[in-house]
Design a protein around this motif. Structure first.
Motif, PDB file in Angstrom:
ATOM      1  N   ALA A 196      -3.306   2.512  -7.319  1.00  0.00           N
ATOM      2  CA  ALA A 196      -1.893   2.291  -7.018  1.00  0.00           C
ATOM      3  C   ALA A 196      -1.068   3.517  -7.378  1.00  0.00           C
ATOM      4  CB  ALA A 196      -1.385   1.066  -7.776  1.00  0.00           C
ATOM      5  N   ALA A 197      -1.332   4.082  -8.562  1.00  0.00           N
ATOM      6  CA  ALA A 197      -0.578   5.258  -9.004  1.00  0.00           C
ATOM      7  C   ALA A 197      -0.824   6.447  -8.087  1.00  0.00           C
ATOM      8  CB  ALA A 197      -0.967   5.604 -10.434  1.00  0.00           C
ATOM      9  N   GLN A 198      -2.062   6.642  -7.663  1.00  0.00           N
ATOM     10  CA  GLN A 198      -2.368   7.760  -6.771  1.00  0.00           C
ATOM     11  C   GLN A 198      -1.587   7.669  -5.475  1.00  0.00           C
ATOM     12  OE1 GLN A 198      -6.658   7.391  -6.611  1.00  0.00           O
ATOM     13  NE2 GLN A 198      -6.960   9.003  -8.137  1.00  0.00           N
ATOM     14  N   GLU A 199      -1.476   6.455  -4.936  1.00  0.00           N
ATOM     15  CA  GLU A 199      -0.723   6.283  -3.696  1.00  0.00           C
ATOM     16  C   GLU A 199       0.774   6.472  -3.939  1.00  0.00           C
ATOM     17  OE1 GLU A 199      -0.359   3.091   0.003  1.00  0.00           O
ATOM     18  OE2 GLU A 199      -2.117   3.103  -1.316  1.00  0.00           O
ATOM     19  N   ILE A 200       1.278   5.979  -5.056  1.00  0.00           N
ATOM     20  CA  ILE A 200       2.693   6.168  -5.391  1.00  0.00           C
ATOM     21  C   ILE A 200       3.015   7.647  -5.543  1.00  0.00           C
ATOM     22  CG2 ILE A 200       4.399   5.829  -7.236  1.00  0.00           C
ATOM     23  CD1 ILE A 200       3.109   3.050  -7.691  1.00  0.00           C
ATOM     24  N   LEU A 201       2.118   8.397  -6.181  1.00  0.00           N
ATOM     25  CA  LEU A 201       2.361   9.814  -6.443  1.00  0.00           C
ATOM     26  C   LEU A 201       2.299  10.673  -5.185  1.00  0.00           C
ATOM     27  CD1 LEU A 201       0.402  10.215  -9.805  1.00  0.00           C
ATOM     28  CD2 LEU A 201       2.878  10.232  -9.472  1.00  0.00           C
ATOM     29  N   GLU A 202       1.800  10.121  -4.098  1.00  0.00           N
ATOM     30  CA  GLU A 202       1.798  10.873  -2.846  1.00  0.00           C
ATOM     31  C   GLU A 202       3.212  11.117  -2.333  1.00  0.00           C
ATOM     32  OE1 GLU A 202      -0.645   8.785  -0.093  1.00  0.00           O
ATOM     33  OE2 GLU A 202      -2.518   9.192  -1.168  1.00  0.00           O
ATOM     34  N   SER A 203       4.149  10.232  -2.719  1.00  0.00           N
ATOM     35  CA  SER A 203       5.519  10.371  -2.218  1.00  0.00           C
ATOM     36  C   SER A 203       6.566  10.418  -3.314  1.00  0.00           C
ATOM     37  CB  SER A 203       5.849   9.203  -1.277  1.00  0.00           C
ATOM     38  OG  SER A 203       5.702   7.958  -1.948  1.00  0.00           O
ATOM     39  N   LEU A 204       6.156  10.255  -4.576  1.00  0.00           N
ATOM     40  CA  LEU A 204       7.122  10.174  -5.674  1.00  0.00           C
ATOM     41  C   LEU A 204       6.591  10.905  -6.892  1.00  0.00           C
ATOM     42  CD1 LEU A 204       9.824   8.822  -6.517  1.00  0.00           C
ATOM     43  CD2 LEU A 204       8.480   6.882  -7.341  1.00  0.00           C
ATOM     44  N   ASP A 205       7.391  11.842  -7.425  1.00  0.00           N
ATOM     45  CA  ASP A 205       7.011  12.567  -8.633  1.00  0.00           C
ATOM     46  C   ASP A 205       7.495  11.767  -9.835  1.00  0.00           C
ATOM     47  OD1 ASP A 205       6.268  14.403 -10.534  1.00  0.00           O
ATOM     48  OD2 ASP A 205       7.969  15.765 -10.170  1.00  0.00           O
ATOM     49  N   VAL A 206       6.587  10.995 -10.428  1.00  0.00           N
ATOM     50  CA  VAL A 206       6.966  10.092 -11.513  1.00  0.00           C
ATOM     51  C   VAL A 206       5.826  10.056 -12.529  1.00  0.00           C
ATOM     52  CG1 VAL A 206       6.034   8.129 -10.229  1.00  0.00           C
ATOM     53  CG2 VAL A 206       7.712   7.728 -12.027  1.00  0.00           C
ATOM     54  N   PRO A 207       6.130  10.058 -13.828  1.00  0.00           N
ATOM     55  CA  PRO A 207       5.065   9.943 -14.823  1.00  0.00           C
ATOM     56  C   PRO A 207       4.484   8.542 -14.841  1.00  0.00           C
ATOM     57  CG  PRO A 207       7.210   9.933 -15.900  1.00  0.00           C
ATOM     58  CD  PRO A 207       7.461  10.231 -14.449  1.00  0.00           C
ATOM     59  N   VAL A 208       3.187   8.453 -15.126  1.00  0.00           N
ATOM     60  CA  VAL A 208       2.478   7.178 -15.161  1.00  0.00           C
ATOM     61  C   VAL A 208       1.781   7.032 -16.504  1.00  0.00           C
ATOM     62  CG1 VAL A 208       0.733   5.713 -14.079  1.00  0.00           C
ATOM     63  CG2 VAL A 208       2.087   7.294 -12.666  1.00  0.00           C
ATOM     64  N   VAL A 209       1.983   5.896 -17.145  1.00  0.00           N
ATOM     65  CA  VAL A 209       1.290   5.561 -18.390  1.00  0.00           C
ATOM     66  C   VAL A 209       0.318   4.429 -18.078  1.00  0.00           C
ATOM     67  CG1 VAL A 209       1.508   4.636 -20.730  1.00  0.00           C
ATOM     68  CG2 VAL A 209       3.219   6.245 -19.858  1.00  0.00           C
ATOM     69  N   PHE A 210      -0.972   4.647 -18.355  1.00  0.00           N
ATOM     70  CA  PHE A 210      -1.979   3.623 -18.101  1.00  0.00           C
ATOM     71  C   PHE A 210      -2.267   2.854 -19.376  1.00  0.00           C
ATOM     72  CE2 PHE A 210      -2.749   6.595 -14.652  1.00  0.00           C
ATOM     73  CZ  PHE A 210      -2.866   5.729 -13.571  1.00  0.00           C
ATOM     74  N   VAL A 211      -2.429   1.541 -19.212  1.00  0.00           N
ATOM     75  CA  VAL A 211      -2.720   0.647 -20.334  1.00  0.00           C
ATOM     76  C   VAL A 211      -4.110   0.064 -20.103  1.00  0.00           C
ATOM     77  CG1 VAL A 211      -1.951  -1.361 -21.629  1.00  0.00           C
ATOM     78  CG2 VAL A 211      -0.269   0.103 -20.496  1.00  0.00           C
ATOM     79  N   THR A 212      -5.025   0.306 -21.036  1.00  0.00           N
ATOM     80  CA  THR A 212      -6.402  -0.105 -20.846  1.00  0.00           C
ATOM     81  C   THR A 212      -7.064  -0.434 -22.174  1.00  0.00           C
ATOM     82  OG1 THR A 212      -8.605   0.637 -20.113  1.00  0.00           O
ATOM     83  CG2 THR A 212      -7.081   2.321 -20.872  1.00  0.00           C
ATOM     84  N   ALA A 213      -8.049  -1.314 -22.121  1.00  0.00           N
ATOM     85  CA  ALA A 213      -8.771  -1.671 -23.335  1.00  0.00           C
ATOM     86  C   ALA A 213      -9.804  -0.618 -23.723  1.00  0.00           C
ATOM     87  CB  ALA A 213      -9.473  -3.022 -23.140  1.00  0.00           C
ATOM     88  N   PHE A 214     -10.110   0.291 -22.798  1.00  0.00           N
ATOM     89  CA  PHE A 214     -11.149   1.278 -23.070  1.00  0.00           C
ATOM     90  C   PHE A 214     -10.684   2.683 -22.667  1.00  0.00           C
ATOM     91  CE2 PHE A 214     -13.209  -2.780 -22.009  1.00  0.00           C
ATOM     92  CZ  PHE A 214     -13.860  -3.035 -23.205  1.00  0.00           C
ATOM     93  N   PRO A 215      -9.713   3.250 -23.385  1.00  0.00           N
ATOM     94  CA  PRO A 215      -9.177   4.555 -22.987  1.00  0.00           C
ATOM     95  C   PRO A 215     -10.216   5.668 -23.013  1.00  0.00           C
ATOM     96  CG  PRO A 215      -8.441   3.963 -25.191  1.00  0.00           C
ATOM     97  CD  PRO A 215      -9.076   2.739 -24.607  1.00  0.00           C
ATOM     98  N   GLU A 216     -11.173   5.588 -23.961  1.00  0.00           N
ATOM     99  CA  GLU A 216     -12.154   6.658 -24.074  1.00  0.00           C
ATOM    100  C   GLU A 216     -13.041   6.745 -22.836  1.00  0.00           C
ATOM    101  OE1 GLU A 216     -13.891   2.951 -25.898  1.00  0.00           O
ATOM    102  OE2 GLU A 216     -11.970   4.002 -25.953  1.00  0.00           O
TER     103      GLU A 216
END
Length: 256
Positions: free
Chosen positions: A199-219
């Motif tokens: 979703a973020a990749q598609e959003i970033l195709e047209s919008l310059d916006v920072p994205v913070v991902f929330v995940t149980a396994f960041p490593e």
């Protein structure tokens, strides 16, 4: 030596996360990690196996940040020079180490080459800066209703506006296109089988916006084997961790 290498490898994903949050970019953060590891390999820096390695490694990242030149700029990071000039000052570094990385004030003081009292003063200053940060419009991408509500409350308590919550990639892209948020908070797995990364990749195709991902396994997302997120918050998360990560993401995208 083998044990030392294994311990460095264990800590490395967290160093990657920190370096990226510090610089605001995957390529720039990874360049810091390379510089730090090359200093170790070349004998320009040393670790003391008798002491806790984690603060020593974070200190190496800071040494690399302060000594990095534009000659080592990654080919895919045209804003490298600007990012070096915008590296956070000591108070924000102390905040990232304390909140994002969960290090004690004593460890933070060791990393930053100061004392615990100074770290306390820097943390107070950094929190004051957070309180003064302008309000942002935030898109939440989360398919678990309880977690989405919790995130929404944290965002609003931090003084920001939630412009919508999406549970699927198509919905996230539509909301971003319509409302043009200043920040996106995205879960990794969504209920339609897609991911927050897609979703973020598609959003970033047209919008310059920072994205913070929330995940149980960041490593698992910080292996260095592919294009990866810049900002990661681990589930379950402390509200302050999310607030500080949002602030750091917005700090590196001031033109909103």
């Amino acid at each position: 030596m083998t044990d030392l290498k294994q311990e460095i490898a264990r800590i490395l994903p967290f160093l990657r996360r920190y370096a990226r949050a510090l610089t605001g970019a995957q390529a720039t953060g990874d360049a810091l990690i390379r510089e730090a590891l090359q200093a170790l390999a070349g004998g320009g820096a040393r670790l003391d196996p008798a002491r806790d390695l984690k603060p020593q490694l974070y200190a190496l990242v800071h040494a690399a940040a302060d000594g990095l030149s534009t000659e080592t700029a990654p080919e895919d990071d045209s804003g490298f020079k600007a990012r070096l000039g915008a590296l956070p000052a000591a108070p924000r570094r102390a905040l990232l180490l304390s909140v994002l990385e969960g290090l004690s004030r004593a460890e933070t003081a060791t990393i930053l080459g100061t004392d615990v009292d100074t770290v306390g003063a820097w943390l107070a200053q950094a929190h004051d800066e957070l309180a003064a940060q302008p309000s942002a419009r935030v898109l939440v991408i989360e398919d678990e209703p309880i977690i989405a509500l919790h995130i929404t409350e944290i965002v609003r308590d931090a003084g920001h506006e939630v412009i919508g919550n999406a549970t699927r990639k198509s919905e996230a892209v539509a909301l971003a296109t319509e409302h043009r948020p200043d920040l996106v908070l995205a879960d990794i797995q969504l209920d339609d089988g897609s991911t927050g990364i897609e979703a973020a990749q598609e959003i970033l195709e047209s919008l310059d916006v920072p994205v913070v991902f929330v995940t149980a396994f960041p490593e698992r997302l910080l292996t260095g084997e592919r294009m990866e997120p810049t900002y990661l918050v681990a589930k379950p998360f402390d509200p302050e961790t999310l607030v500080v990560t949002m602030a750091q993401a917005l700090f590196h995208h001031p033109g909103r």
